[in-house]
Enzyme design. Sequence first.
Site, PDB file in Angstrom:
ATOM      1  N   LYS A 135      11.065   6.898 -61.003  1.00 33.02           N
ATOM      2  CA  LYS A 135      10.489   6.784 -59.672  1.00 33.02           C
ATOM      3  C   LYS A 135       8.972   6.668 -59.719  1.00 33.02           C
ATOM      4  O   LYS A 135       8.367   5.999 -58.872  1.00 33.02           O
ATOM      5  CB  LYS A 135      10.928   7.966 -58.806  1.00 33.02           C
ATOM      6  CG  LYS A 135      12.416   7.971 -58.489  1.00 33.02           C
ATOM      7  CD  LYS A 135      12.849   6.666 -57.811  1.00 33.02           C
ATOM      8  CE  LYS A 135      14.311   6.675 -57.408  1.00 33.02           C
ATOM      9  NZ  LYS A 135      14.727   5.422 -56.725  1.00 33.02           N
ATOM     10  N   ASN A 185      17.138  -0.376 -53.064  1.00 33.68           N
ATOM     11  CA  ASN A 185      17.544   1.003 -52.804  1.00 33.68           C
ATOM     12  C   ASN A 185      18.503   1.559 -53.844  1.00 33.68           C
ATOM     13  O   ASN A 185      18.745   2.767 -53.880  1.00 33.68           O
ATOM     14  CB  ASN A 185      18.177   1.072 -51.400  1.00 33.68           C
ATOM     15  CG  ASN A 185      18.748   2.428 -51.084  1.00 33.68           C
ATOM     16  OD1 ASN A 185      18.016   3.386 -50.841  1.00 33.68           O
ATOM     17  ND2 ASN A 185      20.069   2.530 -51.081  1.00 33.68           N
ATOM     18  N   VAL A 194      28.633  -9.951 -48.626  1.00 30.60           N
ATOM     19  CA  VAL A 194      28.994  -8.851 -49.530  1.00 30.60           C
ATOM     20  C   VAL A 194      28.838  -9.331 -50.968  1.00 30.60           C
ATOM     21  O   VAL A 194      29.469 -10.311 -51.376  1.00 30.60           O
ATOM     22  CB  VAL A 194      30.431  -8.370 -49.264  1.00 30.60           C
ATOM     23  CG1 VAL A 194      30.865  -7.357 -50.308  1.00 30.60           C
ATOM     24  CG2 VAL A 194      30.533  -7.763 -47.868  1.00 30.60           C
ATOM     25  N   TYR A 232      14.692  10.695 -64.252  1.00 27.02           N
ATOM     26  CA  TYR A 232      14.639  10.290 -62.846  1.00 27.02           C
ATOM     27  C   TYR A 232      13.199  10.256 -62.352  1.00 27.02           C
ATOM     28  O   TYR A 232      12.771   9.297 -61.696  1.00 27.02           O
ATOM     29  CB  TYR A 232      15.472  11.241 -62.001  1.00 27.02           C
ATOM     30  CG  TYR A 232      15.567  10.837 -60.552  1.00 27.02           C
ATOM     31  CD1 TYR A 232      16.461   9.846 -60.146  1.00 27.02           C
ATOM     32  CD2 TYR A 232      14.767  11.435 -59.586  1.00 27.02           C
ATOM     33  CE1 TYR A 232      16.554   9.457 -58.819  1.00 27.02           C
ATOM     34  CE2 TYR A 232      14.847  11.053 -58.256  1.00 27.02           C
ATOM     35  CZ  TYR A 232      15.741  10.070 -57.880  1.00 27.02           C
ATOM     36  OH  TYR A 232      15.820   9.680 -56.560  1.00 27.02           O
TER      37      TYR A 232
END
Length: 250
Positions: free
Chosen positions: A159, A91, A60, A155
């Site tokens: 991308k 991601n 973690v 955005y």
Amino acid sequence: MHGDLADLSGRRVVITGAGRGLGSVLATAFDTAGARLGLVARSEAALDEVAGSLRGEPLVCPGDVRDAAFNESVAAHMVERFGGVDVWIGNAGVSPGVSPVTETTPEAWREIIDVNLTGTFLGARAAAAAMGPGGRIIVTGSVLGARPRAGLAAYSASKSGTQALVAALAQELGPRGITVNAVALGWFDTGLGAHWRRDTERDTGIVDHTALRRWGTPADLPGIYFFLASESSAYVTGTTITVDGGYSLL
């Protein structure tokens, strides 16, 4: 890979943005497939919740993907804990509500570009330094990278930038036997897209614009990442694979 081209057992996989949404779906799927995981997100509490639901014992790593030193520390911890990194799934991402360009603040623009594009670059950079031949870098992109949408300039730009980044890194890392690919996602009923579905007009517009006439579900997600993380995709690099139910067709 134990002779099975699709076998993921024992693969050492980092997943950023693993604390919620699509990232948590991927964490569950790769854990079930027997991978050894490093989970990354800003919220330690969210990561602990995801980790607690898994069968394995993931590493973690709470922190900010915009921080180069943090990304390098994740790679170093993976090497220390598992002996290396086989797959790095970039991601982590943010998306605001729809905002006209005149109402998009410089601060909002910088945050989106910094997380979605710069964070992806820094993760790939750390992964490349830790990987050997057979390494896999997988970036979560969006159909909006190729088909930008009004009100989502930042955005869409972020991308689109990740697709160019993937193409460049694939050329650079190919001689080392490392593949780099992107998954351009359509509209999924989880994560960043969930709030869009709550708007009836947008929900209807997206469904009508998708060949399969439905939103993506968590079950639609892991398969393409499994393929790109496994030996089955050994000769696939520099590619953006679209998973959008045919949204891009209409």
